[in-house]
Design a protein around this motif. Sequence first.
Motif, PDB file in Angstrom:
ATOM      1  N   THR A 273       0.834  -1.202   0.000  1.00 59.23           N
ATOM      2  CA  THR A 273       0.000   0.000   0.000  1.00 59.23           C
ATOM      3  C   THR A 273       0.868   1.249   0.000  1.00 59.23           C
ATOM      4  O   THR A 273       1.914   1.278   0.645  1.00 59.23           O
ATOM      5  CB  THR A 273      -0.910   0.031   1.249  1.00 59.23           C
ATOM      6  N   ILE A 274       0.436   2.257  -0.739  1.00 62.40           N
ATOM      7  CA  ILE A 274       1.105   3.555  -0.674  1.00 62.40           C
ATOM      8  C   ILE A 274       0.294   4.462   0.239  1.00 62.40           C
ATOM      9  O   ILE A 274      -0.882   4.738  -0.025  1.00 62.40           O
ATOM     10  CB  ILE A 274       1.250   4.182  -2.071  1.00 62.40           C
ATOM     11  N   VAL A 275       0.906   4.898   1.328  1.00 60.11           N
ATOM     12  CA  VAL A 275       0.243   5.803   2.264  1.00 60.11           C
ATOM     13  C   VAL A 275       0.537   7.238   1.828  1.00 60.11           C
ATOM     14  O   VAL A 275       1.689   7.665   1.808  1.00 60.11           O
ATOM     15  CB  VAL A 275       0.719   5.570   3.712  1.00 60.11           C
ATOM     16  N   VAL A 276      -0.518   7.948   1.462  1.00 61.04           N
ATOM     17  CA  VAL A 276      -0.392   9.323   0.974  1.00 61.04           C
ATOM     18  C   VAL A 276      -0.703  10.285   2.117  1.00 61.04           C
ATOM     19  O   VAL A 276      -1.748  10.185   2.754  1.00 61.04           O
ATOM     20  CB  VAL A 276      -1.359   9.580  -0.198  1.00 61.04           C
ATOM     21  N   GLY A 277       0.212  11.209   2.354  1.00 56.69           N
ATOM     22  CA  GLY A 277       0.006  12.200   3.402  1.00 56.69           C
ATOM     23  C   GLY A 277      -0.154  13.592   2.823  1.00 56.69           C
ATOM     24  O   GLY A 277       0.033  13.821   1.631  1.00 56.69           O
ATOM     25  N   SER A 278      -0.498  14.538   3.700  1.00 61.15           N
ATOM     26  CA  SER A 278      -0.573  15.942   3.276  1.00 61.15           C
ATOM     27  C   SER A 278      -0.238  16.849   4.443  1.00 61.15           C
ATOM     28  O   SER A 278      -0.314  16.442   5.615  1.00 61.15           O
ATOM     29  CB  SER A 278      -1.966  16.300   2.740  1.00 61.15           C
ATOM     30  N   GLY A 279       0.108  18.086   4.114  1.00 62.97           N
ATOM     31  CA  GLY A 279       0.299  19.102   5.129  1.00 62.97           C
ATOM     32  C   GLY A 279      -1.040  19.615   5.620  1.00 62.97           C
ATOM     33  O   GLY A 279      -2.105  19.136   5.215  1.00 62.97           O
ATOM     34  N   ASN A 280      -0.984  20.641   6.485  1.00 63.77           N
ATOM     35  CA  ASN A 280      -2.196  21.117   7.137  1.00 63.77           C
ATOM     36  C   ASN A 280      -2.752  22.380   6.492  1.00 63.77           C
ATOM     37  O   ASN A 280      -3.134  23.330   7.176  1.00 63.77           O
ATOM     38  CB  ASN A 280      -1.922  21.378   8.625  1.00 63.77           C
ATOM     39  N   PHE A 281      -2.803  22.389   5.152  1.00 63.63           N
ATOM     40  CA  PHE A 281      -3.447  23.509   4.462  1.00 63.63           C
ATOM     41  C   PHE A 281      -4.139  22.982   3.204  1.00 63.63           C
ATOM     42  O   PHE A 281      -3.777  21.916   2.685  1.00 63.63           O
ATOM     43  CB  PHE A 281      -2.447  24.623   4.138  1.00 63.63           C
ATOM     44  N   PRO A 282      -5.166  23.675   2.713  1.00 64.63           N
ATOM     45  CA  PRO A 282      -6.040  23.129   1.672  1.00 64.63           C
ATOM     46  C   PRO A 282      -5.324  22.676   0.407  1.00 64.63           C
ATOM     47  O   PRO A 282      -5.659  21.621  -0.149  1.00 64.63           O
ATOM     48  CB  PRO A 282      -7.008  24.289   1.386  1.00 64.63           C
ATOM     49  N   GLU A 283      -4.372  23.461  -0.079  1.00 69.32           N
ATOM     50  CA  GLU A 283      -3.709  23.079  -1.326  1.00 69.32           C
ATOM     51  C   GLU A 283      -2.963  21.759  -1.190  1.00 69.32           C
ATOM     52  O   GLU A 283      -2.986  20.917  -2.098  1.00 69.32           O
ATOM     53  CB  GLU A 283      -2.746  24.180  -1.759  1.00 69.32           C
ATOM     54  N   SER A 284      -2.315  21.543  -0.054  1.00 72.18           N
ATOM     55  CA  SER A 284      -1.601  20.294   0.166  1.00 72.18           C
ATOM     56  C   SER A 284      -2.569  19.112   0.196  1.00 72.18           C
ATOM     57  O   SER A 284      -2.305  18.059  -0.391  1.00 72.18           O
ATOM     58  CB  SER A 284      -0.807  20.357   1.476  1.00 72.18           C
ATOM     59  N   ARG A 285      -3.696  19.294   0.858  1.00 70.48           N
ATOM     60  CA  ARG A 285      -4.705  18.220   0.904  1.00 70.48           C
ATOM     61  C   ARG A 285      -5.243  17.932  -0.482  1.00 70.48           C
ATOM     62  O   ARG A 285      -5.456  16.768  -0.853  1.00 70.48           O
ATOM     63  CB  ARG A 285      -5.838  18.604   1.861  1.00 70.48           C
ATOM     64  N   LEU A 286      -5.468  18.971  -1.272  1.00 70.71           N
ATOM     65  CA  LEU A 286      -5.965  18.785  -2.634  1.00 70.71           C
ATOM     66  C   LEU A 286      -4.962  18.009  -3.484  1.00 70.71           C
ATOM     67  O   LEU A 286      -5.335  17.049  -4.179  1.00 70.71           O
ATOM     68  CB  LEU A 286      -6.249  20.139  -3.281  1.00 70.71           C
ATOM     69  N   LEU A 287      -3.701  18.397  -3.426  1.00 70.60           N
ATOM     70  CA  LEU A 287      -2.675  17.706  -4.215  1.00 70.60           C
ATOM     71  C   LEU A 287      -2.533  16.246  -3.773  1.00 70.60           C
ATOM     72  O   LEU A 287      -2.370  15.348  -4.606  1.00 70.60           O
ATOM     73  CB  LEU A 287      -1.336  18.436  -4.087  1.00 70.60           C
ATOM     74  N   ALA A 288      -2.628  16.011  -2.470  1.00 74.45           N
ATOM     75  CA  ALA A 288      -2.564  14.636  -1.975  1.00 74.45           C
ATOM     76  C   ALA A 288      -3.730  13.811  -2.512  1.00 74.45           C
ATOM     77  O   ALA A 288      -3.567  12.639  -2.884  1.00 74.45           O
ATOM     78  CB  ALA A 288      -2.568  14.628  -0.447  1.00 74.45           C
TER      79      ALA A 288
END
Length: 299
Positions: free
Chosen positions: A35-50
């Motif tokens: 499995t590839i675990v995808v993370g993001s930072g704590n702002f909207p653009e990072s979540r969108l890209l993730a």
Amino acid sequence: MKRIATAVAAVMLLSACGGDPLSGGGADNPAPTDTIVVGSGNFPESRLLAEIYAEALSAKGVKVSKKLNIGNRELYFKGVQDGSIDLIPEYTGVLLKHVNKTAPEVGSEEVYAALKKALPQGLIVLDKSAAEDKDAVVVTKQTASQYSLKSIDDLVPYCKDMVFGGPPEFQTRPDGLPGLKEKYNCEFKSFKALDVGGPVTVAGLKDGTVQAADLFTTDTAITTNEFVALEDPKSVFAAQNVLPLINEKKASEQVRGILNAISKKLDTKTLLDLNAKLAAPEKPEPDKVAKEWLASVGL
């Protein structure tokens, strides 16, 4: 001031409700090998890209799980290093400064080349996109007019009288307050810890709690509120092209192909458009915006 306090409280409540996105991770509990675990930072653009990365991989049959809204780079990079996170959207210049605080490179190609060499063993970045989202020192239109501000150079005589707002880590990052002091001799009267390019920072600028702040250049709040992003002639903020940071063990040829195809389609205008959709009154979920964009570009 009341509006700031309310917004901060809301952010803290959301964080508390979400728990620790890295809980259960760490070196003793790495991501599953299949499995590839995808993370993001704590702002909207990072979540969108993730979400874009995760949706594209999943659509091609790659098994994916998500740990989104983790926190700042200082937090989530530990997860990438210890193997509890495999993939996360990143920005070339700030990532380079994170792994090499004295890196002198500022241009897009130079930063990318230096970053590939500077990453810890086991981590790699894939193709960089043309999409760029840089930090910027931002002021209101009124402040810019009052002091005739077009660049950070113009701001220097007034720094000592101003309160600066931004995420807590901006106080210590080399491309934060230390960089502004080193390159411009700009020292603010005080610093107010707000959020990462979010509603708390925007509110602080609007009501005068802070007179200057750190926002991202792709933040639609800049144009919506007629804020002014000051030019950075001495390049405190290096090139910040969007690209995937990934655990090399999980970067199969298939995975590389999928993610590089996304980078090929991303440019700054696209990022601005996607952020505008996220900020629309109906506040669509990032995964919905991600799916629609992937379908529109044939991915």
